[in-house]
Design a protein around this motif. Structure first.
Motif, PDB file in Angstrom:
ATOM      1  N   ILE A   1      -4.114  -8.117  -9.735  1.00  0.00           N
ATOM      2  CA  ILE A   1      -3.971  -6.680  -9.502  1.00  0.00           C
ATOM      3  C   ILE A   1      -3.662  -6.430  -8.026  1.00  0.00           C
ATOM      4  CG2 ILE A   1      -5.083  -4.420  -9.660  1.00  0.00           C
ATOM      5  CD1 ILE A   1      -7.024  -5.619 -11.711  1.00  0.00           C
TER       6      ILE A   1
ATOM      7  N   LEU B   1      -4.890  -0.254 -11.248  1.00  0.00           N
ATOM      8  CA  LEU B   1      -5.692   0.451 -10.240  1.00  0.00           C
ATOM      9  C   LEU B   1      -4.864   1.578  -9.650  1.00  0.00           C
ATOM     10  CD1 LEU B   1      -7.536  -1.959  -7.757  1.00  0.00           C
ATOM     11  CD2 LEU B   1      -8.586  -0.356  -9.341  1.00  0.00           C
TER      12      LEU B   1
ATOM     13  N   LEU C   1      -9.683   2.984 -12.273  1.00  0.00           N
ATOM     14  CA  LEU C   1      -9.002   2.121 -13.245  1.00  0.00           C
ATOM     15  C   LEU C   1      -8.316   3.002 -14.280  1.00  0.00           C
ATOM     16  CD1 LEU C   1     -11.487  -0.790 -14.122  1.00  0.00           C
ATOM     17  CD2 LEU C   1      -9.162  -1.054 -13.253  1.00  0.00           C
TER      18      LEU C   1
ATOM     19  N   ASN D   1      -9.197  -0.056 -19.045  1.00  0.00           N
ATOM     20  CA  ASN D   1     -10.169  -1.135 -18.852  1.00  0.00           C
ATOM     21  C   ASN D   1      -9.804  -2.341 -19.705  1.00  0.00           C
ATOM     22  OD1 ASN D   1     -12.260  -2.795 -18.304  1.00  0.00           O
ATOM     23  ND2 ASN D   1     -13.885  -1.382 -18.876  1.00  0.00           N
TER      24      ASN D   1
ATOM     25  N   VAL E   1     -10.418  -5.406 -18.138  1.00  0.00           N
ATOM     26  CA  VAL E   1     -10.975  -6.426 -17.245  1.00  0.00           C
ATOM     27  C   VAL E   1     -12.262  -7.061 -17.766  1.00  0.00           C
ATOM     28  CG1 VAL E   1      -9.943  -5.304 -15.239  1.00  0.00           C
ATOM     29  CG2 VAL E   1     -12.306  -4.773 -15.843  1.00  0.00           C
TER      30      VAL E   1
ATOM     31  N   ILE F   1     -10.613 -11.815 -12.363  1.00  0.00           N
ATOM     32  CA  ILE F   1      -9.629 -10.933 -11.737  1.00  0.00           C
ATOM     33  C   ILE F   1      -9.303 -11.421 -10.327  1.00  0.00           C
ATOM     34  CG2 ILE F   1      -9.122  -8.552 -11.040  1.00  0.00           C
ATOM     35  CD1 ILE F   1      -9.581  -8.982 -14.105  1.00  0.00           C
TER      36      ILE F   1
ATOM     37  N   LEU G   1      -7.457  -9.966  -6.991  1.00  0.00           N
ATOM     38  CA  LEU G   1      -6.852  -8.853  -6.266  1.00  0.00           C
ATOM     39  C   LEU G   1      -5.864  -9.397  -5.247  1.00  0.00           C
ATOM     40  CD1 LEU G   1     -10.097  -6.775  -5.571  1.00  0.00           C
ATOM     41  CD2 LEU G   1      -8.298  -6.194  -7.212  1.00  0.00           C
TER      42      LEU G   1
ATOM     43  N   ILE H   1     -14.155  -2.862 -10.393  1.00  0.00           N
ATOM     44  CA  ILE H   1     -13.753  -3.788 -11.458  1.00  0.00           C
ATOM     45  C   ILE H   1     -14.962  -4.541 -12.014  1.00  0.00           C
ATOM     46  CG2 ILE H   1     -12.408  -5.901 -11.879  1.00  0.00           C
ATOM     47  CD1 ILE H   1     -10.361  -4.688  -9.817  1.00  0.00           C
ATOM     48  N   LYS H   2     -15.878  -4.935 -11.125  1.00  0.00           N
ATOM     49  CA  LYS H   2     -17.111  -5.594 -11.584  1.00  0.00           C
ATOM     50  C   LYS H   2     -17.934  -4.641 -12.458  1.00  0.00           C
ATOM     51  CE  LYS H   2     -18.000  -9.906  -9.987  1.00  0.00           C
ATOM     52  NZ  LYS H   2     -18.625 -10.312  -8.731  1.00  0.00           N
TER      53      LYS H   2
ATOM     54  N   ALA I   1     -16.832  -2.419 -14.283  1.00  0.00           N
ATOM     55  CA  ALA I   1     -16.132  -2.265 -15.564  1.00  0.00           C
ATOM     56  C   ALA I   1     -16.274  -3.513 -16.434  1.00  0.00           C
ATOM     57  CB  ALA I   1     -14.666  -1.952 -15.323  1.00  0.00           C
TER      58      ALA I   1
ATOM     59  N   ALA J   1     -15.891  -7.032 -15.393  1.00  0.00           N
ATOM     60  CA  ALA J   1     -15.196  -8.290 -15.064  1.00  0.00           C
ATOM     61  C   ALA J   1     -16.208  -9.405 -14.805  1.00  0.00           C
ATOM     62  CB  ALA J   1     -14.318  -8.104 -13.832  1.00  0.00           C
TER      63      ALA J   1
ATOM     64  N   VAL K   1     -14.466 -11.466  -9.537  1.00  0.00           N
ATOM     65  CA  VAL K   1     -13.357 -10.865  -8.795  1.00  0.00           C
ATOM     66  C   VAL K   1     -13.216 -11.588  -7.461  1.00  0.00           C
ATOM     67  CG1 VAL K   1     -12.330  -8.762  -7.868  1.00  0.00           C
ATOM     68  CG2 VAL K   1     -13.931  -8.600  -9.789  1.00  0.00           C
TER      69      VAL K   1
END
Length: 200
Positions: free
Chosen positions: A97, A129, A154, A157, A159, A164, A166, A184-185, A187, A189, A192
């Motif tokens: 991402i 994102l 986001l 979702n 993830v 992930i 970045l 993201i975490k 959500a 993941a 990351v």
């Protein structure tokens, strides 16, 4: 005028900052003091697993990125395609991402520099994102960067339980990447980490 300087030798396990030559009081448990501080903060501990940067953010790189980002020299993205492609071929991740620009900045530049770097490396980024308006990072002091509110959202979702990666052009304080990583975490993941061209 100088040249690109690859980061070599011992580096911080968290952010890729070169550790060779740093006084021992600025290194704790294979981390630079900045990363150690992040990990001591319960709000940020374990949010960003690791950042890998290729180059020092020296005067040559500053000029290069300024021409690329602010003067619209899109063709400069091609210069890093081989480096990015080689690194990603060895990395395990599910989704990559790019850090987004807000709409105003995207309109000013006409392109997202991080997305373009990945596309030139023949990598298909996931643009899930988005970013709300905030003052340019380069205009902020370190303490202002560290205190800013969440600027990312986001759009979908996908993830959950994924690894992930970045991607951004520069790692400076790590605030931008950690903000995105935190969202993201939260959500779902699994992990990351991040990849950046330069370590500021």
């Amino acid at each position: 005028m100088g040249k690109l300087e690859e980061i070599v030798g011992k580096r911080c396990n968290g952010c890729s900052r070169p550790l060779d030559g740093l006084p021992s009081n600025l290194v704790k448990e294979a981390l630079c003091l900045d990363c150690h501080r992040w990990e001591q903060d319960s709000d940020w501990k374990g949010i960003l697993d690791h950042n890998h940067s290729f180059f020092h953010y020296n005067d040559f790189m500053k000029d290069y990125l300024a021409r690329y980002k602010y003067r619209g020299d899109y063709a400069l993205a091609q210069a890093f395609s081989h480096t990015i492609k080689l690194y990603l071929a060895k990395r395990k991740y599910d989704i990559i991402i790019p850090i987004p620009l807000n709409d105003e900045r995207l309109y000013e530049r006409g392109f997202n520099q991080s997305t373009a770097l990945l596309e030139k490396a023949e990598v298909r980024p996931s643009n899930i994102l988005t970013r709300s308006h905030s003052e340019k990072q380069s205009k902020k002091t370190r303490s202002e960067r560290l205190c800013q509110e969440q600027v990312f959202q986001l759009t979908e979702n996908v993830v959950k339980e994924k690894a992930i990666l970045l991607f951004d052009d520069i790692y400076t304080t790590g605030t931008t990447l950690r903000q995105a990583a935190k969202l993201i975490k939260e959500a779902g993941a699994a992990e990351v980490s991040s990849l950046t061209l330069a370590r500021g």
